[in-house]
Design a protein around this motif. Structure first.
Motif, PDB file in Angstrom:
ATOM      1  N   HIS A  81       0.839  -1.184   0.000  1.00 36.59           N
ATOM      2  CA  HIS A  81       0.000   0.000   0.000  1.00 36.59           C
ATOM      3  C   HIS A  81       0.878   1.240   0.000  1.00 36.59           C
ATOM      4  O   HIS A  81       1.987   1.246   0.539  1.00 36.59           O
ATOM      5  CB  HIS A  81      -0.925   0.007   1.221  1.00 36.59           C
ATOM      6  CG  HIS A  81      -1.995   1.055   1.144  1.00 36.59           C
ATOM      7  ND1 HIS A  81      -1.788   2.358   1.566  1.00 36.59           N
ATOM      8  CD2 HIS A  81      -3.270   1.011   0.671  1.00 36.59           C
ATOM      9  CE1 HIS A  81      -2.900   3.052   1.364  1.00 36.59           C
ATOM     10  NE2 HIS A  81      -3.812   2.266   0.833  1.00 36.59           N
ATOM     11  N   ALA A  82       0.378   2.309  -0.581  1.00 37.79           N
ATOM     12  CA  ALA A  82       1.148   3.550  -0.684  1.00 37.79           C
ATOM     13  C   ALA A  82       1.507   4.136   0.673  1.00 37.79           C
ATOM     14  O   ALA A  82       2.476   4.896   0.793  1.00 37.79           O
ATOM     15  CB  ALA A  82       0.369   4.584  -1.509  1.00 37.79           C
ATOM     16  N   GLU A  83       0.736   3.790   1.722  1.00 36.11           N
ATOM     17  CA  GLU A  83       1.022   4.299   3.064  1.00 36.11           C
ATOM     18  C   GLU A  83       1.610   3.235   3.981  1.00 36.11           C
ATOM     19  O   GLU A  83       1.726   3.454   5.189  1.00 36.11           O
ATOM     20  CB  GLU A  83      -0.257   4.873   3.680  1.00 36.11           C
ATOM     21  CG  GLU A  83      -0.764   6.129   2.981  1.00 36.11           C
ATOM     22  CD  GLU A  83      -1.989   6.722   3.655  1.00 36.11           C
ATOM     23  OE1 GLU A  83      -2.519   6.091   4.594  1.00 36.11           O
ATOM     24  OE2 GLU A  83      -2.410   7.813   3.254  1.00 36.11           O
ATOM     25  N   PRO A 107      -2.915   1.843  -4.424  1.00 33.89           N
ATOM     26  CA  PRO A 107      -3.934   2.614  -3.693  1.00 33.89           C
ATOM     27  C   PRO A 107      -4.864   1.715  -2.900  1.00 33.89           C
ATOM     28  O   PRO A 107      -4.837   0.485  -3.040  1.00 33.89           O
ATOM     29  CB  PRO A 107      -4.694   3.316  -4.819  1.00 33.89           C
ATOM     30  CG  PRO A 107      -4.617   2.348  -5.962  1.00 33.89           C
ATOM     31  CD  PRO A 107      -3.249   1.701  -5.855  1.00 33.89           C
ATOM     32  N   THR A 109      -8.449   2.501   0.099  1.00 33.86           N
ATOM     33  CA  THR A 109      -9.004   3.288   1.202  1.00 33.86           C
ATOM     34  C   THR A 109      -8.587   2.707   2.546  1.00 33.86           C
ATOM     35  O   THR A 109      -8.600   1.492   2.753  1.00 33.86           O
ATOM     36  CB  THR A 109     -10.545   3.303   1.110  1.00 33.86           C
ATOM     37  OG1 THR A 109     -10.927   3.887  -0.125  1.00 33.86           O
ATOM     38  CG2 THR A 109     -11.153   4.094   2.251  1.00 33.86           C
ATOM     39  N   ASP A 114      -6.635  -2.384  -2.527  1.00 35.51           N
ATOM     40  CA  ASP A 114      -7.819  -2.717  -3.298  1.00 35.51           C
ATOM     41  C   ASP A 114      -7.521  -3.917  -4.197  1.00 35.51           C
ATOM     42  O   ASP A 114      -6.552  -3.887  -4.971  1.00 35.51           O
ATOM     43  CB  ASP A 114      -8.230  -1.508  -4.143  1.00 35.51           C
ATOM     44  CG  ASP A 114      -9.460  -1.784  -4.973  1.00 35.51           C
ATOM     45  OD1 ASP A 114     -10.547  -1.838  -4.391  1.00 35.51           O
ATOM     46  OD2 ASP A 114      -9.322  -1.947  -6.209  1.00 35.51           O
ATOM     47  N   THR A 314      -4.440  10.871   2.476  1.00 37.84           N
ATOM     48  CA  THR A 314      -4.416  10.365   1.101  1.00 37.84           C
ATOM     49  C   THR A 314      -5.279   9.123   0.877  1.00 37.84           C
ATOM     50  O   THR A 314      -5.609   8.812  -0.261  1.00 37.84           O
ATOM     51  CB  THR A 314      -2.971  10.045   0.665  1.00 37.84           C
ATOM     52  OG1 THR A 314      -2.396   9.121   1.603  1.00 37.84           O
ATOM     53  CG2 THR A 314      -2.127  11.307   0.622  1.00 37.84           C
ATOM     54  N   SER A 315      -5.633   8.387   1.930  1.00 37.62           N
ATOM     55  CA  SER A 315      -6.465   7.195   1.709  1.00 37.62           C
ATOM     56  C   SER A 315      -7.831   7.325   2.381  1.00 37.62           C
ATOM     57  O   SER A 315      -8.412   6.334   2.817  1.00 37.62           O
ATOM     58  CB  SER A 315      -5.760   5.923   2.173  1.00 37.62           C
ATOM     59  OG  SER A 315      -5.661   5.848   3.570  1.00 37.62           O
TER      60      SER A 315
END
Length: 353
Positions: A81-83, A107, A109, A114, A314-315
């Motif tokens: 994940h980006a985070e 990406p 949420t 996802d 960002t999410s």
């Protein structure tokens, strides 16, 4: 009222007692002691896996980096994940220990990857010598937004990864909080769902400094012993790591600690969400609370002695945003959080409103 992190607390009493006992007398060094020798059997019992292999280390960064190094060659990439903590908060340690492999962000949420995005990313990667081939997927349980993956969601992601030839790593820094939240057996959200290597966290949940690399696929364990030594994480007094992990797992101490932290987070989240102008960015599922606060309220809480971090937006869920006069905050509870601390912060927030 320190809610900055679950790392701000010390160790729990059973773990400190275990350290004192392990400190007495002489034992063989470098993990040749009886406490370390019996650790594998203990983890096999907890995870209901007859062949897993355990490598104690002192930090979560070491666990993540060494696990990924065993899964990804220098010319490969790891999707995350980006985070994810591995890509945002470990100063390039995974890339360093893999000797140059790339972390490729996806990406999703609330810190959850996802499945469609994962499938699309893998399907769209050309098999060319000019591109770094994907070799692993890293998932965080719980996520950086405090959300948990249910067994079915994990199985879906792992299935996609495995069909494309990837191994799957789990950053389980807060695995205990996820198990306590879901009420499932540890095996259900690890190897039975498709996880190949787990970074098992204890330091955030009662240990002084103890983590473990738990390998469910023995073929992936072959190089970790040497990688751990080369990285400086084969402790001479390895019994002190093993003693912490034994005490952590004994009598479900790890799950009791996590369940308490989760309850304190739920109480804090419910109280904050009831205040005018406050809403939660994500549901409280583990031991982290992410309220979107009016700017003046965030300042008042800090002035009154509340400690917490501002957080990335960002999410956020679709349609949600943090306005210029608002702050997205992260507040974290732990096994040592007192009800009085939660109520003190909520009282301060009510007074400020």
């Amino acid at each position: 009222m320190n809610f900055a992190s679950d790392n701000v607390t010390g160790a729990s009493a059973p773990i400190l007692d275990a350290l004192v006992r392990a400190n007495a007398g002489a034992m063989p060094a470098y993990g040749e002691d009886p406490l370390t020798a019996s650790l594998t059997a203990r983890f096999r019992e907890v995870f209901e896996h007859p062949d897993l292999v355990v490598f104690p280390v002192a930090t979560g960064t070491a666990a993540n980096a060494l696990a990924l190094a065993a899964m990804v060659p220098p010319f490969g990439s790891c999707l995350c994940h980006a985070e994810a903590h591995v890509t945002t908060d470990e100063c390039g340690a995974p890339e360093f220990y893999t000797h140059g492999a790339k972390l490729s962000p996806l990406p999703g949420t609330g810190g959850r990857i996802d499945p469609e995005a994962l499938a699309a990313a893998l399907a769209g990667r050309p098999l060319s010598v000019h591109r770094m081939p994907a070799r692993a997927l890293s998932l965080s349980q719980a996520t950086e937004a405090g959300l948990v993956y249910a067994p079915e969601a994990l199985a879906r992601l792992c299935g996609i990864a495995h069909r494309h030839g990837l191994s799957v790593h789990m950053d389980g820094a807060r695995l205990a909080n996820a198990v306590a939240r879901l009420g499932c057996r540890p095996a259900e959200i690890t190897w039975r769902a498709g996880i190949d290597i787990l970074s098992f966290g204890a330091s955030k949940n009662g240990a002084l400094a103890a983590e473990a690399i738990v390998v469910f696929r023995p073929d992936l364990a072959e190089t970790i012993a040497h990688r751990r030594k080369r990285a400086g994480h084969l402790l001479a007094k390895g019994r002190l790591l093993a003693a912490q992990l034994h005490a952590y797992l004994a009598d479900d101490h790890w799950l009791a600690n996590a369940a308490w932290a989760n309850r304190m987070a739920a109480r804090l989240g419910t109280g904050l969400a009831a205040l005018p102008g406050v809403r939660l960015a994500w549901p409280v599922e583990a031991n982290e609370v992410f309220p979107i606060l009016p700017g003046p309220l965030a300042r008042r809480l800090r002035e009154g002695g509340g400690a917490f971090y501002d957080w990335s937006s960002t999410s956020l869920p679709e349609g949600e945003r943090v306005r210029e006069d608002e702050t997205l905050a992260r507040l974290v509870t732990s096994f040592a959080t007192q009800e009085s601390e939660v109520e003190a912060l909520l009282d301060l927030a009510r007074q400020a409103g």
